[in-house]
Each structure stands twice: as C-alpha cells, then as structure tokens.
Design a protein around this motif. Sequence first.
Motif: not given
Length: 456
Positions: A35-41, A47-57, A71-81
């Motif tokens: 998820v961190s690589q996806y957010a960087f790219d 944004s938790v919403t963008k990460l959820h739409k792109g990586m949840y599946a 969902c916890s993974v997405e929130r944790q990465v969003a908080a880091t960024y």
Amino acid sequence: MKQIITAKLKLILTPEQVEALRHTQLAYRDALNAVSQYAFDHGKTSSVTKLHKGMYAELRTRYHLPSQLACSVERQVAATYKGLWTKLKKNAEHRRAKITKKRFKGLDQPPHYVSPTVQYTYERDYTFQRDSRVSIGTLNGRISVPYQGYNKHLALIREGATIGDAKLWYDRPKKQFYLLVSLSIEMPDLTPAQLQEVVGVDVGIRYLAVTSTTTGKASFHTGKRVRHQANHYARLRKRLQKKGTRGATRRLRRIEQRERRLKLQANHTLAKQIIKQHPHTLMGLEHLTDIQERTKRRKRKRKKNGKGYEPVSAKARKTNRVYSQWSFAELHTLLSYKATLAGSLAVKVDADYTSKACPMCGHTAGANRPGKGLLFVCKQCQYCLHADLIGARNITMRTLLVWQDWARTGCLSITPDASDREAKAARLQRYAELRWSPEVTKQPPASSRRSLTASL
C-alpha cells in the motif's frame, strides 16, 4: 478527564498458534509495504478513500487479510504519509527562516515497514473472554488464547475500563508474543483549590531533571550514569559496525534495544520519584520544540586551504549524537500520565529564555551563563545560582501564572499556542515582569502564591 494507558499482556500460545500469528504478522507487513508503494506511485497520497478504492481488493485476495485488517493497513499507511507531509511543510518553514539548510528527504522514496507489528480493532479483530482469555484474528480465523499481565491492568480490564485498539508485538530475543492494549481511564476533573503546590521541572542532559517549588525547595536528579552507559553503547556500536563481520552483526542485533530500555527505565524511575516527592501539584514542563535543529553543531565558516569548509570536529559530532538521543519527550510523557493517575496535573509553558533570564531582576542575556556552563551569574544584579535551578525557578513562576489564570477564569490551557505569534509575544511580556521573591521561601505553599502574586 480521560487518561490513556497501555496494558502489556503476555500471550500463552501453542506452537500452532505461534505459527498462525507469525504468518499474520508477515502478511500484514507485506501489505503495508504494498500500500505504501501504491500511495507513492499515486502522488504520495494520504487519502484513506483513494487507498481503499485502489488496494482493498488486492489486500483481500493476494495477502488474504480479513476485511478489518485490510482497512487497518490503509489507515496506517495514510497516517504515515500525513505525518511525512507535515514534516515536509515544517522543514520548508525552517528553511525559509534559515533555521536549517537541510531538505527533508522522507518523501523521496516510499516508506518501508520493517516491524511486523499488527494493529487490531477492539470487538472486530480481538475480544476479551472469560477466564483470562482473548480471541485474536488471524489469516485462518479466530484463535482463543490465555494471557497474563500486570495485576492492576488486569483489574482495569475486568472492571470495565474503556478498551481501545491493540497491537500484536513479537519480542524477538525472548521469542514471545505480547498484546499491547490501550485502556482509557476516567479520572475526576481537578480544580485549582485541589492542587496544593506548584512545581517547575527543568530537564537536561547533565541533570535529567531539576525541580523547584514556589517555596524554594529544589531537587537535582543526575543523568551521569545514563550518559556514561549511552556513550559506552555508542562506542561499542561504532566498533562492531567498523568490523562488519556476521558475528558483529549478530552482536549489534542483541544490543540494539539495550540503550533504549536503559533510558526508559531511568525515566520511569525519575518520573515516579518526582511524583512521589510532590503530590497534588500543578507541574510545569517546558514546551520544547526543534531542539535537535537549534542545538546542532554545524560546520565552521572558516575555509580550510581555500577549499570548502572545515568538517565538524569529533567533539561536535559527539555533542550532536548526545542531543539527538536526548529522551526529554519520553520523560515529559511519563510525568504527564503519572501525574494524572496520582491526582496531580502537568501543563506546559513556553521555554523561551528560561535559562537566560534572571528570576530576581528580570535581566535576560546569553552572557548570564558564562561558557554555557552550570553557573548562572546575572550581569546586572550579580545574582549567582546553579543554571538548571534558575531554569526550574523560571518555569515555576510561569506555571504559577497559569494557575492564577486558571483560578480567575476557570479555563486551563495545557499547552501554549505556539502558532499565534501575537499571543506568544503577550505571554513573554508577562513572563518578563515576573520576579522571584526571597521571602517566598519562608512561607507555606498557600501564602506563597499570594506573596509571589504581589511581586508580579
């Protein structure tokens, strides 16, 4: 008033349960990095919403994480960024103000997660059961395991403390799993009349803490042993890193947490001593920010042989290392939560000029501390005292001013607003009018407040 503490629970596991939790940890860590690589790219998004739409599946199918853990993974990465973006903006402000010349590089590459710690949500990923058992989610469903812990923490869990999120942590040297549970305790609201004393705490490196009351009672807590131990570990790490063998690497892994545990134990002991010495007090702490940048020794301006600047000396490098490893924030945190549990209250006041201002006449100058040593000599009134005790007394007077404002208005500010420059300038003007009265030391705490008020 709510106070949050952490209960450390030791999990009693079978070999099959250990393997299940270990697989869950590793999958969770791999998911964090994906998820961190996806957010960087995608624009280094937080944004938790963008990460959820792109990586949840993908988190569900590729890493087989349960829905809540995904969902916890997405929130944790969003908080880091989000935290990295905050540091980037702060670094830009410091560069404009010429506080530092270094550019923040935290967003040059995607953050990489190494620790396999898993974040659990209460009543979704884990729940407590009867007979000191806890149900924990894994990749293959829930497992029920017994646990052990500190008796007071176990009593709080049984008696209905508000339970929050938890972290599944693996202690590699002991090969033991722990569940770190957040507990919220409801504490009674305090009033100014319930706090019988005002104490100022000045933190440092030579002396970890120096305290002073309004009656002049002072205590010094030296940090000599901790400082020598930290220097020993620094020299040991340097030798092992220079050696570079596999045995040296294994040795580095064994000692990597010893210095941190040493300082944590020292801060815990010191905090308990201060709280025990000063019960039912309003404790003043310095609002310290950007210490590492403001105390850093930099390269000399004089050029060497006409080619560039001279490098930082070995003594300056050692000073930079000592200040960068100064654990004052940890000590402040321990003092704050221990004071709340003991019926006291800790507040923060502005740290500007606490070690340069004379408490007797108000003269403020850097020359009051010759050579930045431990002796304070006022250039105007020749008042002479230990420099750290001067800082503690100035903090005490500023804390007493907070107490008086609280008693008059009924509102208490735990932390000063450092963003409002006009408000801070007004506070510093009030601080400049404070004077330490020698007669205060001969009076009890209740009357000392009135005596010091009259000298403002």
